[in-house]
Design an enzyme around this catalytic site. Structure first.
Site, short mmCIF file in Angstrom:
data_model
loop_
_atom_site.label_atom_id
_atom_site.label_comp_id
_atom_site.label_asym_id
_atom_site.label_seq_id
_atom_site.Cartn_x
_atom_site.Cartn_y
_atom_site.Cartn_z
N ARG A 42 33.77 66.37 24.01
CA ARG A 42 34.64 66.06 22.87
C ARG A 42 36.06 66.61 23.08
O ARG A 42 37.02 66.07 22.55
CB ARG A 42 34.03 66.55 21.57
N SER A 47 22.80 73.89 10.20
CA SER A 47 22.51 73.20 11.45
C SER A 47 21.36 72.22 11.31
O SER A 47 20.24 72.59 10.99
CB SER A 47 22.17 74.24 12.54
N LYS A 55 29.49 75.60 19.99
CA LYS A 55 29.25 74.26 20.54
C LYS A 55 29.31 74.32 22.07
O LYS A 55 29.24 75.39 22.66
CB LYS A 55 30.26 73.28 19.95
N ASP A 101 31.39 67.59 14.49
CA ASP A 101 31.72 67.18 15.85
C ASP A 101 33.08 66.50 15.95
O ASP A 101 33.61 66.31 17.05
CB ASP A 101 30.64 66.22 16.39
N SER A 122 22.58 61.47 18.05
CA SER A 122 21.53 62.17 17.29
C SER A 122 20.32 61.27 17.07
O SER A 122 19.16 61.70 17.19
CB SER A 122 22.07 62.60 15.93
N GLN A 163 20.11 70.72 13.81
CA GLN A 163 19.21 70.96 14.95
C GLN A 163 18.13 71.96 14.56
O GLN A 163 16.95 71.78 14.87
CB GLN A 163 20.00 71.46 16.16
C1 S3P Z 1 23.20 67.48 15.99
C2 S3P Z 1 23.58 68.44 15.09
C3 S3P Z 1 24.87 69.18 15.18
C4 S3P Z 1 25.88 68.45 16.06
C5 S3P Z 1 25.25 67.98 17.35
C6 S3P Z 1 24.10 67.03 17.07
C7 S3P Z 1 21.89 66.84 15.82
O1 S3P Z 1 24.62 70.44 15.75
O2 S3P Z 1 26.98 69.29 16.32
O3 S3P Z 1 26.23 67.30 18.14
O4 S3P Z 1 21.64 65.79 16.46
O5 S3P Z 1 21.07 67.36 15.05
P1 S3P Z 1 24.16 71.71 14.86
O6 S3P Z 1 22.84 71.41 14.30
O7 S3P Z 1 24.11 72.86 15.81
O8 S3P Z 1 25.23 71.87 13.82
#
Ligand code: S3P
Length: 431
Positions: free
Chosen positions: A388, A167, A342, A315, A23, A169
């Site tokens: 994973r 989320s 995912k 994760d 991330s 993201q």
């Molecule tokens: C991430 C957020 C998570 C995680 C992904 C990385 C990020 O996803 O599962 O591996 O870097 O912001 P979500 O935002 O969809 O939960």
């Protein structure tokens, strides 16, 4: 390709420095590309997902140099980004997709995004809906629900956005768009998710205000290049934390692992289940707390994993399910419906896979129920192209009674190219 894996001959011992946090690596490239001046990133994860972020910003005209030690970005600010000549390929990377859409929404040109089969089936409306509200022109398959997606951005207005999904993201995509918009953009989360975007924005000279679940950002801020040291990825470390917790007499240390509170749910769960854990906190790097984590084998008991902890270990849940097969009693995982969106439907994939190993596990709409402790048998198991799931199978093989045939192990390169080398460092199973 198929990889044959065998039960570990003795216990696991030693130290591992896991690769850089996925991330944080993505975000360092994004902010370095939006900033003016030079950004140097050390400890960058050279997994396939983060390479897609580098490729994407190169396609937008950013000069990025890579060598063994570091990534150097020569940023020319937001106005230095150019319309790409070709569609941008995002591979398997959901983080690249959701975050870059936030950036493209604020840029006055056209861009097409596409991805691999898995990414093409993951929901993008969670990010296209708020970005359209801010004024971006977005079209795509099933009206922008799925990739391929085309964006023509620019002239964004601010919004107050209550995210319907937990989320990071989505939060980050909207904050990036907010950075390029007029006025103040506010995101309210329904649960606290990883906050690397908020932290890194400040490291690049930006301002963001965080009040519990409410994050606001002023638009049109300019950023300046920064040096970023990426901590080890706790999500990668978790495979070895679980390995040490389930292989008798093991004692393993993971060095320089990121200990950001929004990511350490796995440590809380391991402790609650009875694992023996010591954490040695070190000086923070790149605005992120880090430390060494040591896990020793101890008998485990089942637990309930639900509510606000879920985004703090989303994760890690596949390998937590494996952990639960080795704990006495029932483990219930709930409130984790996001697992279905995912790289694969991780509830279905984990349940199917661990059943073939002989585990007592069933899926629910938003989680899993596991009854332990069960002796695992050998199995032929597929990664489903999900890194994973592939690593969970490799860790299961350490305790399975018969041989394990893992098909499609290559996907592990998405987040952890040195996974099998690191596993070999602490075990004697691998040829
Ligand atoms: C991430 C957020 C998570 C995680 C992904 C990385 C990020 O996803 O599962 O591996 O870097 O912001 P979500 O935002 O969809 O939960």
């Amino acid at each position: 390709m198929t990889k044959t894996l065998k039960k570990v001959e003795s216990s696991l011992h030693g130290k591992i420095s896991v690769p850089g946090d996925k991330s944080i690596s993505h975000r360092a490239v994004i902010f370095g590309s939006l900033a003016e001046g030079k950004t140097e990133i050390t400890g960058f994860l050279d997994g396939e997902d983060c390479m897609r972020t580098i490729d994407a910003f190169e396609a937008l005209g950013v000069k990025i140099e890579k060598d063994e030690q570091s990534i150097i970005i020569h940023g020319n600010g937001v106005s230095g980004l150019k319309e790409p000549e070709r569609p941008i390929y995002l591979g398997n990377s959901g983080t690249t997709a959701r975050l870059i859409m936030g950036v493209l929404a604020g840029l006055p040109f056209h861009c097409v995004l596409h991805g691999d089969e898995s990414l093409s089936n993951r929901p993008m409306d969670r990010i296209t809906v708020p970005l359209r509200k801010m004024g971006a022109n977005i079209d795509g398959r099933e009206e922008g629900k799925y990739l391929p997606i085309s964006i023509r951005g620019g002239n964004l207005r601010n919004i107050q956005f209550q995210s319907p999904v937990k989320s990071a993201q989505v939060k980050s995509g909207v904050l990036l768009a907010g950075l390029l918009a007029d006025g103040k953009t506010e995101v309210k989360e329904s649960a606290i998710t990883r906050d690397h975007t908020e932290r890194m924005l400040q490291a690049f000279g930006g301002m963001v205000s965080v009040e519990e679940d409410r994050i606001s950002i002023d638009g049109k801020q300019s950023l300046r290049g920064a040096n970023v040291q990426v901590p080890g990825d706790i999500s990668s470390a978790s495979f070895f934390l679980v390995a040490a917790a389930i292989v008798e007499k093991s004692h393993v240390t993971l060095e320089n692992v990121g200990l950001n509170q929004t990511r350490t749910g796995i440590l809380d769960v391991l402790k609650k289940m009875g694992a023996s854990i010591q954490v040695k906190v070190k000086d923070p790097i790149g605005g992120e707390p880090i430390g060494d984590i040591t896990v020793s084998y101890a008998p485990l008991k089942g637990t309930v994993i639900e509510g606000d902890i879920i985004p703090r270990l989303i994760d890690e849940l596949p390998v937590v399910a494996l952990l639960a097969t080795q704990a006495e009693g029932e483990t219930i995982i709930r409130d984790a419906e996001e697992l279905r969106y995912k790289e694969t439907d991780r509830i279905a994939a984990v349940v199917e896979t661990l059943k073939t190993f002989g585990a007592d596990i069933s899926g629910t709409e938003d989680g899993m129920i596991i009854n332990g402790k069960t002796e695992l048998s050998g199995a032929k198991a597929d990664s489903y192209g999900d890194h994973r799931i592939g690593m969970m199978i490799a860790i299961a093989s350490l305790i399975a009674k018969g041989e394990v045939q893992l098909t499609n192990p290559e996907c592990i390169n998405i987040s952890y190219p040195e996974f099998f080398d690191d596993l070999a460092k602490i075990s004697s199973t691998l040829s």
